[in-house]
Structures are given as C-alpha cells and as structure tokens.
Design an enzyme around this catalytic site. Structure first.
Site, PDB file in Angstrom:
ATOM      1  N   SER A 175       0.843  -1.200   0.000  1.00  0.00           N
ATOM      2  CA  SER A 175       0.000   0.000   0.000  1.00  0.00           C
ATOM      3  C   SER A 175       0.867   1.234   0.000  1.00  0.00           C
ATOM      4  CB  SER A 175      -0.897   0.014   1.243  1.00  0.00           C
ATOM      5  OG  SER A 175      -1.531   1.278   1.414  1.00  0.00           O
ATOM      6  N   TYR A 188      -2.830  -1.182  10.136  1.00  0.00           N
ATOM      7  CA  TYR A 188      -2.771  -1.546   8.721  1.00  0.00           C
ATOM      8  C   TYR A 188      -1.442  -1.115   8.104  1.00  0.00           C
ATOM      9  CZ  TYR A 188      -4.062  -1.485   3.720  1.00  0.00           C
ATOM     10  OH  TYR A 188      -4.098  -1.662   2.368  1.00  0.00           O
TER      11      TYR A 188
END
Length: 286
Positions: A175, A188
């Site tokens: 990400s 995350y």
C-alpha cells in the site's frame, strides 16, 4: 470512469461487491490480452473482489489458469470464477481464512491438483480497521491485522514455494501507506510496511533460484474494503477517498490489474525486490 461515489457503509470486512455504489470496474472491455501468461497457473488470495479479482481477471485474459482464495463471500467468489472461465481458462475458488496456515497449505494443494502446478502467487488478502487513537486499538484488532496481512502472506508463500520453479513469480499487494503512513490506519500501515520488508528480503533469498518477488503499492482504490472499513466510522469519508490525490479521484481495480500482469510476465524479467506505485500521483518517501 464510473460516477462519483456517495457516502456509504458496509457492516463486515472484507465487504461485498454487490453492495458497492457505483459498481467497481475490474477489467476494461477494451483490454486486449496477448497470451503473456498462457500456460501459467496462478493463485490469488482475496481474489473474490477488488484488486484481487482484477488481478485474477487480467491473468485469465492473458491465458493463465486461476485459483482464488477467499474468506466467506461465496457470491463474489463464484462471480470471479465465472468471469475467469468466460476467458477460456480453468478457474476455481477455495474458501478459507489465510490467517491459518492450514488454510494456505490446503489452498496450495488444491490449486496444484486442479491446475497441474503453480507458477504465480499473489498475496493480496488484507483487513483494514480505522482508528484515530492508538489506545483504541484492541489486542484482537491489532492481532487480526497481523494474522491476515503479514502472517497470511508468509503462510501462503511458504506453502507455495516447494511447487515454484525457475521463472515463477510472487507478487505482494502492499500500500502507499507503507511509504506515506496514515494517521487513521496505524495497524494496517504497520503490516503493509512489514510486507515490503518481506518482499525485499525474500527477493534476495530466491533470486538464485530464478524466482522473482515484487510488490504493488496501490493508493485509494474502489473496493468493498473501503466502505467496510471507513464506512462504519464515517460514511462520508468513503465519498472523499482519493480526492486528495493529484488525479483527484479514487482508482478503479481495472487500473491495478495491468501492473500485476507486468510483474507476472516475462516483460519484468529483470525486476525483483521492487515495487510498482499505482496511487494517483501521491508523493511517497522511501
């Protein structure tokens, strides 16, 4: 591009494609396959929806046989299989939680049995829980991030490795947050950074065997995980996703699929331990 996104929420992760408003685009009708992956066999975790579905469908259009692992979204998984089979390839869906090593072992065994081997592994399944205060993150939520987002990548790769030969590839979905950070996604972001370390170290270990390991680092992309993670906290935040990127919008899964094709195909034969950033022009560090 599909129309603008209204405020919305979904009650459970990783979310359902059929509830997305507007529907996501997973592969463009004018994407022309050229047999780049003909004869190859791919296993994609989180392949029922979102970026995982996009990767699977682009692989299928390029001629690869496909297996997907998914948590519990049977309807979404069956639709991915249907769409892949419509490309003229073999496809199967395997239900299970990649947080458990036994699930990953079983998924690899069933893939090899059904497809006759394995050449491409895409680690993509992830969870994402929003919290604006570290002290609000429970042990259970923190551990769930670790179990799915990094342990699952390790378990599936470890199970697959004995079946991978020279010219096989491993692709990890990381990400932009691994590089830019996100104040509302500390857990995350932590796992996405770990995935980058996993990618780089494993690439060095497997290079002598001719197995390449790379990553894709998406920015905000229109997948069920977005309303299932941001929506319960602030449905309006879903409508704003991507508006702070230079391109001013959220991305579509169809805009990620070709990156996975490039990393899976011989086109990228001189690339390992690297990351493709598909993030709408967001500035990154590192």
């Amino acid at each position: 591009m599909p129309r603008s996104i209204p405020a919305q929420s979904q009650p459970h992760q990783p979310g359902l494609e059929r509830l997305l408003d507007p529907p996501a685009e997973h592969i463009r009708a004018d994407y022309q396959g050229s047999s780049k992956l003909k004869g190859r066999r791919a296993l994609v975790s989180g392949g029922d929806s979102g970026i995982g579905r996009a990767a699977a469908l682009h692989f299928a259009r390029e001629g690869a046989d496909i297996a997907i692992v998914y948590l519990e979204e049977d309807e979404d998984a069956n639709e991915t299989v249907r769409l892949a089979q419509a490309e003229g390839v073999h496809a199967l869906a395997i239900r299970g939680d990649v947080a458990h090593s036994a699930t990953c072992d079983d998924a690899v065994t069933r893939t090899v049995q059904a497809l006759g081997g394995l050449d491409i592994v895409v680690n993509n399944a992830s969870v994402q829980y929003v919290s604006n205060d570290l002290t609000d993150i429970s042990d259970e939520v923190w551990q769930r991030h670790m179990d799915v987002n990094i342990n699952g990548y390790f378990y599936l790769t470890r199970a697959a490795l004995p079946h991978l030969g020279r010219d096989s590839v491993i692709i990890n979905t990381s990400s932009v947050n691994a590089f830019a950070g996100n104040a509302s996604l500390v857990a995350y972001t932590t796992t996405k950074g770990a995935e980058m370390g996993f990618t780089r170290a494993l690439a060095l270990q497997l290079a002598p065997r001719g197995i390449r390991v790379n990553a894709v680092a998406p920015g905000p992309v229109w997948t069920p995980l977005q309303p299932a993670s941001w929506g319960p906290v602030d449905p309006q935040a879903v409508a704003s996703l991507g508006k702070d990127t230079p391109l001013g919008r959220i991305g579509q899964p169809s805009e990620l699929g070709p990156a996975y094709v490039y990393l899976a195909a011989r086109d990228s034969s001189y690339m390992t331990g690297q990351t493709l950033h598909v993030n709408g022009g967001m500035i990154i560090n590192g």
